[in-house]
Design a protein around this motif. Structure first.
Motif, mmCIF file in Angstrom:
data_model
loop_
_atom_site.group_PDB
_atom_site.id
_atom_site.type_symbol
_atom_site.label_atom_id
_atom_site.label_comp_id
_atom_site.label_asym_id
_atom_site.label_seq_id
_atom_site.Cartn_x
_atom_site.Cartn_y
_atom_site.Cartn_z
ATOM 1 N N ALA A 1 -38.108 22.290 -21.166
ATOM 2 C CA ALA A 1 -36.650 22.383 -21.276
ATOM 3 C C ALA A 1 -36.126 21.457 -22.365
ATOM 4 N N ARG B 1 -34.493 22.558 -26.126
ATOM 5 C CA ARG B 1 -33.165 22.115 -26.554
ATOM 6 C C ARG B 1 -33.232 21.370 -27.880
ATOM 7 N N THR C 1 -23.908 24.046 -19.541
ATOM 8 C CA THR C 1 -24.736 25.172 -19.958
ATOM 9 C C THR C 1 -25.759 24.701 -20.987
ATOM 10 N N GLU C 2 -26.678 25.596 -21.321
ATOM 11 C CA GLU C 2 -27.652 25.277 -22.360
ATOM 12 C C GLU C 2 -26.961 25.133 -23.714
ATOM 13 N N THR C 3 -25.930 25.917 -23.946
ATOM 14 C CA THR C 3 -25.196 25.812 -25.206
ATOM 15 C C THR C 3 -24.633 24.418 -25.397
ATOM 16 N N LYS D 1 -25.970 21.609 -24.354
ATOM 17 C CA LYS D 1 -27.077 20.737 -24.781
ATOM 18 C C LYS D 1 -27.412 20.968 -26.244
ATOM 19 N N TYR D 2 -27.443 22.253 -26.643
ATOM 20 C CA TYR D 2 -27.739 22.564 -28.041
ATOM 21 C C TYR D 2 -26.681 21.954 -28.961
ATOM 22 N N GLU E 1 -28.909 15.112 -21.375
ATOM 23 C CA GLU E 1 -29.510 15.400 -20.073
ATOM 24 C C GLU E 1 -29.228 14.303 -19.055
ATOM 25 N N ALA F 1 -27.265 17.811 -16.620
ATOM 26 C CA ALA F 1 -28.431 18.691 -16.710
ATOM 27 C C ALA F 1 -29.031 18.876 -15.325
#
Length: 247
Positions: free
Chosen positions: A57, A61, A116-118, A120-121, A193, A197
């Motif tokens: 994960a 990222r 969301t993952e976005t 983190k990105y 994170e 996260a």
């Protein structure tokens, strides 16, 4: 071989002293657990299948945010490095963004993207973009102007000069800078994170802290360093392949 053996011996000695100090009761395990405790926790996580998801994960990222930042920084940085007017227009914005730590973007990114993952990105992207731009601009400006003028005298247009002269001439310095940026990307993702996260090495460390599982905290720290070393190794392989014409 001798240097490698010396390095390996120093690491083993450090681990042995650390283990001995903890075993002797000189340090409370709640503050600093022995390496064997972290190793035992890693074995337990491997057994229940929770080991690799955290690593993968964080790595995903990092790579997505890093690649997105460099994909924007390379063409934009080369353009700004070759245009004094564009650089004068964009430099105040870059000067504003560059000092901002990745942590400062977390509140806004949570409002914009949620957990969301976005999100983190975006933290990795914003932490890497400005430094990457600086590296690319400086590398571009350091290309020998005689080479540029020679290409122009031979009839090369602006696009051909960028593609055939500036990019090859600056690529070595750009890649050297990107190795530093890749390490920075890991600090960005861990910061993200730690705050918001449900998986990842930063989440692993924070979760261990919440439950006073310091062996989990130490394990997370070791995994971060190990993963960064591995990604740096593969980055060097890519760098050597891209710049094989220099060897």
């Amino acid at each position: 071989m001798a240097l490698a053996a010396t390095s390996a011996a120093s690491v083993l000695l450090f681990i042995a002293v650390w283990e001995a100090v903890c075993r002797a009761g000189l340090v409370d395990p709640i503050f600093l657990p022995p390496p064997s405790a972290a190793l035992g926790k890693a074995a337990a996580m491997l057994g229940d299948g929770t080991f690799w998801p955290h690593i993968l994960a964080s790595a995903r990222r990092v790579m997505i945010g890093f690649l997105a930042a460099t994909a924007v920084a390379i063409p934009l940085g080369i353009f700004l490095g070759t245009s004094s007017y564009a650089r004068a227009a964009f430099d105040p914005i870059l000067s504003f963004l560059r000092p901002l730590p990745s942590m400062s973007w977390i509140p806004l990114s949570l409002l914009w993207f949620g957990i969301t993952e976005t999100q983190k990105y975006s933290i990795v992207f914003m932490g890497c973009f400005a430094p990457a731009m600086v590296y690319v601009i400086e590398a571009t400006r350091n290309v020998d102007p005689l080479l540029v003028r020679a290409a122009q005298n031979l009839g090369a247009n602006r696009w051909q000069v960028m593609k055939e002269v500036i990019l090859p001439g600056s690529l070595s310095q750009i890649l050297s800078g990107f190795k530093v940026i890749l390490g920075l990307a890991w600090t960005c993702v861990i910061a993200a994170e730690l705050v918001a996260a449900r998986e990842g090495l930063g989440f692993l460390i924070m979760n261990g802290k919440e439950f006073f599982q310091t062996e989990v905290v130490v394990l997370g720290m070791v995994l971060i360093s190990t993963t960064v070393l591995i990604t740096d190794f593969f980055f060097r392989l890519i760098e050597n392949w891209v710049l094989r014409w220099k060897q």
